[in-house]
Design a protein around this motif. Structure first.
Motif, PDB file in Angstrom:
ATOM      1  N   PRO A   1      -8.134   6.942  19.073  1.00 19.26           N
ATOM      2  CA  PRO A   1      -7.224   6.156  19.907  1.00 19.26           C
ATOM      3  C   PRO A   1      -5.834   6.058  19.277  1.00 19.26           C
ATOM      4  O   PRO A   1      -5.678   6.117  18.058  1.00 19.26           O
ATOM      5  N   LYS A   2      -4.823   5.880  20.112  1.00 17.07           N
ATOM      6  CA  LYS A   2      -3.443   5.810  19.620  1.00 17.07           C
ATOM      7  C   LYS A   2      -3.208   4.538  18.814  1.00 17.07           C
ATOM      8  O   LYS A   2      -2.475   4.546  17.842  1.00 17.07           O
ATOM      9  N   THR A   3      -3.804   3.436  19.239  1.00 17.60           N
ATOM     10  CA  THR A   3      -3.606   2.168  18.534  1.00 17.60           C
ATOM     11  C   THR A   3      -4.675   2.022  17.454  1.00 17.60           C
ATOM     12  O   THR A   3      -5.847   2.142  17.728  1.00 17.60           O
ATOM     13  N   TYR A   4      -4.206   1.779  16.219  1.00 25.56           N
ATOM     14  CA  TYR A   4      -5.154   1.602  15.121  1.00 25.56           C
ATOM     15  C   TYR A   4      -4.793   0.325  14.378  1.00 25.56           C
ATOM     16  O   TYR A   4      -3.688  -0.195  14.483  1.00 25.56           O
ATOM     17  N   TYR A   5      -5.762  -0.179  13.613  1.00 25.77           N
ATOM     18  CA  TYR A   5      -5.557  -1.438  12.907  1.00 25.77           C
ATOM     19  C   TYR A   5      -5.813  -1.236  11.419  1.00 25.77           C
ATOM     20  O   TYR A   5      -6.780  -0.599  11.019  1.00 25.77           O
ATOM     21  N   ARG A   6      -4.928  -1.782  10.622  1.00 20.91           N
ATOM     22  CA  ARG A   6      -5.079  -1.706   9.181  1.00 20.91           C
ATOM     23  C   ARG A   6      -4.621  -3.035   8.584  1.00 20.91           C
ATOM     24  O   ARG A   6      -3.575  -3.543   8.951  1.00 20.91           O
ATOM     25  N   ASN A   7      -5.401  -3.570   7.680  1.00 19.82           N
ATOM     26  CA  ASN A   7      -4.999  -4.817   7.026  1.00 19.82           C
ATOM     27  C   ASN A   7      -3.797  -4.571   6.134  1.00 19.82           C
ATOM     28  O   ASN A   7      -3.724  -3.554   5.442  1.00 19.82           O
TER      29      ASN A   7
ATOM     30  N   GLU B   1       0.834  -1.219   0.000  1.00 21.20           N
ATOM     31  CA  GLU B   1       0.000   0.000   0.000  1.00 21.20           C
ATOM     32  C   GLU B   1       0.859   1.255   0.000  1.00 21.20           C
ATOM     33  O   GLU B   1       0.694   2.136  -0.835  1.00 21.20           O
ATOM     34  N   ALA B   2       1.794   1.338   0.926  1.00 24.68           N
ATOM     35  CA  ALA B   2       2.638   2.533   1.032  1.00 24.68           C
ATOM     36  C   ALA B   2       3.990   2.369   0.341  1.00 24.68           C
ATOM     37  O   ALA B   2       4.748   3.319   0.233  1.00 24.68           O
ATOM     38  N   HIS B   3       4.308   1.142  -0.089  1.00 28.01           N
ATOM     39  CA  HIS B   3       5.581   0.838  -0.753  1.00 28.01           C
ATOM     40  C   HIS B   3       6.775   1.191   0.127  1.00 28.01           C
ATOM     41  O   HIS B   3       7.813   1.662  -0.365  1.00 28.01           O
ATOM     42  N   VAL B   4       6.650   0.952   1.417  1.00 28.91           N
ATOM     43  CA  VAL B   4       7.774   1.175   2.326  1.00 28.91           C
ATOM     44  C   VAL B   4       8.367  -0.175   2.713  1.00 28.91           C
ATOM     45  O   VAL B   4       7.675  -1.199   2.740  1.00 28.91           O
ATOM     46  N   ILE B   5       9.651  -0.181   2.999  1.00 29.85           N
ATOM     47  CA  ILE B   5      10.332  -1.405   3.394  1.00 29.85           C
ATOM     48  C   ILE B   5       9.994  -1.690   4.853  1.00 29.85           C
ATOM     49  O   ILE B   5      10.234  -0.859   5.724  1.00 29.85           O
ATOM     50  N   THR B   6       9.439  -2.862   5.112  1.00 29.34           N
ATOM     51  CA  THR B   6       9.034  -3.218   6.475  1.00 29.34           C
ATOM     52  C   THR B   6      10.034  -4.145   7.164  1.00 29.34           C
ATOM     53  O   THR B   6       9.980  -4.299   8.380  1.00 29.34           O
ATOM     54  N   ASP B   7      10.923  -4.765   6.389  1.00 28.28           N
ATOM     55  CA  ASP B   7      11.951  -5.605   6.999  1.00 28.28           C
ATOM     56  C   ASP B   7      13.074  -5.833   5.997  1.00 28.28           C
ATOM     57  O   ASP B   7      12.827  -5.977   4.792  1.00 28.28           O
ATOM     58  N   VAL B   8      14.291  -5.839   6.491  1.00 31.70           N
ATOM     59  CA  VAL B   8      15.451  -6.131   5.655  1.00 31.70           C
ATOM     60  C   VAL B   8      16.521  -6.774   6.524  1.00 31.70           C
ATOM     61  O   VAL B   8      16.678  -6.420   7.695  1.00 31.70           O
TER      62      VAL B   8
ATOM     63  N   LEU C   1       8.967  -9.952  11.376  1.00 32.74           N
ATOM     64  CA  LEU C   1       8.113  -8.916  10.812  1.00 32.74           C
ATOM     65  C   LEU C   1       6.738  -8.887  11.469  1.00 32.74           C
ATOM     66  O   LEU C   1       6.216  -7.811  11.797  1.00 32.74           O
ATOM     67  N   ASN C   2       6.145 -10.048  11.692  1.00 31.32           N
ATOM     68  CA  ASN C   2       4.814 -10.113  12.289  1.00 31.32           C
ATOM     69  C   ASN C   2       4.817  -9.527  13.699  1.00 31.32           C
ATOM     70  O   ASN C   2       3.886  -8.812  14.094  1.00 31.32           O
ATOM     71  N   ARG C   3       5.885  -9.807  14.448  1.00 33.42           N
ATOM     72  CA  ARG C   3       6.005  -9.260  15.800  1.00 33.42           C
ATOM     73  C   ARG C   3       6.089  -7.737  15.769  1.00 33.42           C
ATOM     74  O   ARG C   3       5.462  -7.035  16.564  1.00 33.42           O
ATOM     75  N   ARG C   4       6.833  -7.203  14.810  1.00 31.12           N
ATOM     76  CA  ARG C   4       6.992  -5.749  14.715  1.00 31.12           C
ATOM     77  C   ARG C   4       5.687  -5.079  14.296  1.00 31.12           C
ATOM     78  O   ARG C   4       5.307  -4.033  14.837  1.00 31.12           O
ATOM     79  N   LEU C   5       4.978  -5.664  13.330  1.00 35.19           N
ATOM     80  CA  LEU C   5       3.734  -5.068  12.849  1.00 35.19           C
ATOM     81  C   LEU C   5       2.654  -5.056  13.929  1.00 35.19           C
ATOM     82  O   LEU C   5       1.919  -4.078  14.085  1.00 35.19           O
ATOM     83  N   ARG C   6       2.561  -6.145  14.683  1.00 39.93           N
ATOM     84  CA  ARG C   6       1.550  -6.203  15.743  1.00 39.93           C
ATOM     85  C   ARG C   6       1.852  -5.186  16.846  1.00 39.93           C
ATOM     86  O   ARG C   6       0.938  -4.629  17.455  1.00 39.93           O
ATOM     87  N   ARG C   7       3.126  -4.951  17.080  1.00 36.97           N
ATOM     88  CA  ARG C   7       3.489  -3.954  18.083  1.00 36.97           C
ATOM     89  C   ARG C   7       3.036  -2.556  17.663  1.00 36.97           C
ATOM     90  O   ARG C   7       2.714  -1.703  18.493  1.00 36.97           O
ATOM     91  N   GLU C   8       2.979  -2.309  16.346  1.00 37.19           N
ATOM     92  CA  GLU C   8       2.545  -1.007  15.830  1.00 37.19           C
ATOM     93  C   GLU C   8       1.048  -0.974  15.549  1.00 37.19           C
ATOM     94  O   GLU C   8       0.539   0.024  15.034  1.00 37.19           O
TER      95      GLU C   8
END
Length: 353
Positions: A342-348, A113-120, A140-147
């Motif tokens: 709210p500070k925490t939001y969810y996006r697929n 969606e944003a074309h940003v690098i999420t893990d390297v 990666l899954n651990r990092r995404l859930r934290r955000e």
């Protein structure tokens, strides 16, 4: 590549080297051998060494008419027989149509969606991409859930295809769109699989029953055999098994996972995801190589190579951030809603490797 050393048996290292090593004016010796003693020793089996010897002989015969074919530098090199004394973490990578070089493997994940690098991360280049996918996905899954981001879909090319990966993502509740490798076959031609009894039915109506499950070259396989009596006197025996006494079927233990994934890939949504995959991560790789210095890593060691890849990814994401524009809300109600959100939001999220 000029400074590669030959791996030798554990006993009498120097004596063995003096016998097998061929030195010439074009050889370059390393000032300091940074490889551990363990890495300098041969760990390959006799079978693997024999395969390399046979491949060397065939290679020499096939390219005998090419310029420099008899040159020592044109010989077959492998991680099983050679190591780098200057950069022990680097590995000889093998890719069809490309020269063998000492490389590191860069594994990359990108949000479509944003074309940003999420893990390297940097990995050793002596293994296939598929072997590192689960490690990347866990991190990666651990990092995404934290955000507060929910990961739903996994897109990758056929290089990441394996039954182990399909089963892993199904267990994690993630949907994969990874096309199978070209070597995958759903089973022998004209044989029918009977799921209820876990056996195959041959064209002559004989059962090929399940016998055992074992690891073959790092892959879990199911083995199915017929009996000799079943194949004796069969009218299609010669075409089916040749001189063998029974029919043997060695197939991946993750056949059901393969079939479910293939069905998704061939669906309408799968074709849409293929277009997304082709237009997402390849341009990112191209940008990192051509403009952010990842075509050649001028450092020694996998830790330093990892730093280079992270810095290149940070630079890429910063450029994306600078181009990002947030739509301003004109109405006061909209600003109020944003203030109390709210500070925490969810996006697929769909991530491609």
């Amino acid at each position: 590549m000029d400074s590669l050393e030959i791996k030798v048996p554990a006993k009498d290292l120097e004596e063995h080297l003096s016998k097998v090593r061929v030195q010439s004016s074009r050889d370059r010796k390393a000032k300091e051998n940074k490889a551990s003693e363990e890495q300098q020793k041969i760990t390959a089996s006799k079978k693997e060494l024999q395969e390399i010897k046979s491949r060397n002989k065939k290679w020499s015969q096939d390219q005998d008419m090419r310029p420099g074919a008899k040159n020592k530098g044109s010989r077959y090199t492998s991680n099983k027989t050679h190591y780098s004394p200057t950069d022990p973490d680097a590995r000889i990578s093998v890719k069809p149509g490309k020269a063998r070089k000492l490389n590191y493997l860069c594994n990359l994940a990108v949000d479509i969606e944003a074309h940003v690098i999420t893990d390297v991360r940097a990995y050793h280049a002596d293994k296939k991409d598929t072997k590192y996918l689960q490690d990347t996905a866990t991190r990666l899954n651990r990092r995404l859930r934290r955000e507060g981001l929910i990961w739903e879909n996994v897109l990758a090319d056929a290089g990441y295809s394996s039954g182990e990966n399909y089963a892993y993502f199904e267990k994690k509740g993630l949907t994969t769109y990874i096309p199978p490798h070209g070597t995958y076959k759903g089973g022998p031609e004209r044989f029918e699989y009977i799921k209820e009894g876990n056996y195959w039915l041959c064209p002559q109506g004989k059962k090929v029953t399940f016998r055992k499950q074992k690891m073959e070259n790092g892959n879990l396989k199911d083995n199915y055999f017929t009996t000799r009596a079943d194949c004796k006197g069969c009218p299609i025996k010669q075409a089916c098994i040749g001189k063998s006494h029974e029919k043997r079927i060695n197939i991946t233990a993750y056949r059901e996972e393969y079939e479910r994934n293939i069905e998704r890939v061939k669906s309408r949504r799968g074709r849409y995801m293929k277009g997304k995959r082709q237009s997402t991560v390849e341009p990112v790789f191209g940008t990192l190589k051509e403009f952010l210095g990842l075509r050649k890593v001028n450092t020694i060691g996998i830790k330093q190579a990892n730093k280079c890849m992270h810095l290149a990814a940070i630079a890429y994401n910063l450029k994306k951030y600078l181009k990002f524009t947030h739509k301003r809300m004109k109405s006061g109600a909209g600003q109020l809603a944003l203030l109390f959100s709210p500070k925490t939001y969810y996006r697929n999220l769909t991530v491609q490797f």
